[in-house]
Design an enzyme around this catalytic site. Sequence first.
Site, short mmCIF file in Angstrom:
data_model
loop_
_atom_site.label_atom_id
_atom_site.label_comp_id
_atom_site.label_asym_id
_atom_site.label_seq_id
_atom_site.Cartn_x
_atom_site.Cartn_y
_atom_site.Cartn_z
N GLY A 297 77.93 -3.56 74.03
CA GLY A 297 78.15 -4.83 73.34
C GLY A 297 79.35 -5.62 73.85
N ASN B 273 67.19 -1.00 71.42
CA ASN B 273 67.86 -0.54 70.19
C ASN B 273 68.28 -1.78 69.42
OD1 ASN B 273 69.48 0.54 68.22
ND2 ASN B 273 71.14 1.15 69.61
N TRP B 274 67.52 -2.09 68.39
CA TRP B 274 67.76 -3.36 67.68
C TRP B 274 68.99 -3.32 66.78
CZ3 TRP B 274 62.36 -5.49 65.76
CH2 TRP B 274 61.58 -5.79 66.90
N LYS B 275 69.49 -2.13 66.51
CA LYS B 275 70.63 -1.99 65.60
C LYS B 275 70.29 -2.69 64.26
CE LYS B 275 73.50 -1.56 69.63
NZ LYS B 275 74.83 -1.65 70.24
N GLY C 160 71.77 -5.72 72.68
CA GLY C 160 71.71 -7.18 72.61
C GLY C 160 70.57 -7.82 73.38
N GLU D 289 77.98 4.11 67.71
CA GLU D 289 78.31 3.41 66.46
C GLU D 289 78.19 4.36 65.26
OE1 GLU D 289 75.61 0.15 67.14
OE2 GLU D 289 76.90 -0.54 68.77
N GLU E 275 75.71 6.30 77.48
CA GLU E 275 76.20 5.00 77.05
C GLU E 275 77.72 5.01 77.01
OE1 GLU E 275 72.93 2.75 74.75
OE2 GLU E 275 74.14 3.85 73.32
N SER F 254 75.44 -3.00 77.70
CA SER F 254 75.36 -4.35 78.29
C SER F 254 74.33 -4.46 79.41
CB SER F 254 76.73 -4.83 78.75
OG SER F 254 77.62 -4.90 77.65
N HIS G 105 74.25 7.85 68.41
CA HIS G 105 74.77 6.60 68.96
C HIS G 105 76.26 6.48 68.67
CE1 HIS G 105 75.41 2.36 69.70
NE2 HIS G 105 74.32 2.40 70.45
P1 PGA Z 1 74.23 -3.30 74.27
O1 PGA Z 1 74.01 -1.98 73.36
O2 PGA Z 1 73.09 -3.34 75.24
O3 PGA Z 1 74.24 -4.43 73.32
O4 PGA Z 1 75.53 -3.09 75.00
C1 PGA Z 1 73.48 -0.81 73.90
C2 PGA Z 1 73.41 0.25 72.84
O5 PGA Z 1 74.33 0.29 72.00
O6 PGA Z 1 72.46 1.06 72.79
#
Ligand code: PGA
Length: 270
Positions: free
Chosen positions: A183, A17-19, A245, A107, A177, A223, A105
């Site tokens: 993150g 997931n590149w965001k 990440g 976010e 998640e 993470s 997600h």
């Molecule tokens: P992260 O993000 O691996 O940077 O913790 C995971 C995600 O939000 O899908």
Amino acid sequence: MNVYEVANMRGLIIAGNWKMNKDLFETQQFCFELAEYLKNHDEERVLPVIAPVYPFLAKAQDILLGMPVAVAAQDVSAHDEGAFTGEVSAAMLRSLGLKYCIIGHSERRQYHGENDELIREKLLRLFGQSIIPILCIGETLEQRESGETEIVIVSQLEGCLRDIPLSTGAEVVIAYEPVWAIGTGRTATAAQAQEAQALIRHWLQNRYGTAIAANLHILYGGSMKPENIGELIAQPDVDGGLIGGASLKITDFCRMIDVAVEQAQRRQDG
Ligand code: PGA
């Protein structure tokens, strides 16, 4: 290649997931390097997925055409078409040939006020276009610390999947998640991930029956990185990862695919 064609055995999905990262040049660069790596990827039970930002999906699709990898969108509109400035519809994603799309997600929930009802609408739009939603759920730190993890997970499942029929379990992917792990560098332990994901599968079993629940992929996200992915995907209910990440660096992403390949072989032997 289709990870779901493997009879009686779930494959592993390694989804990046590149965001809101990587411009056009960086996206192309990553895709070219991934294409190089994938020339030697012939493990059908491991499906790599990347989710770049909307404007570069078509470019990524072009570069990776015919390769054993799927390109996914990070979100979709809950509407079909029309006056919704800035939105992208499921039909538009379909016209690109996309097979997967992340929805729900944390976010999006946190910064864009998305709730289970809206996420359910998005899921329906994707189903209407035969795109597989990667449906994200998970509790916050506060909820975990007050012992509400199970209640939160179940209520998100109930809300997002209310009156949604499934026929094989391959139509949707769930990503567990925990918000406190996203993150933050604070990964859930393998035992914590397994406990939550077993609970998710148990809920799915009750709702849809054993066969569908057994077929459905449940990913872990938060993470995840090359150093901890092995232990996490060794858990029986962790069918891969949704990785933020650590998916941005091509070498790390490929290392995680390598670990998944080893794990897929172990799953088959065991
Ligand atoms: P992260 O993000 O691996 O940077 O913790 C995971 C995600 O939000 O899908």
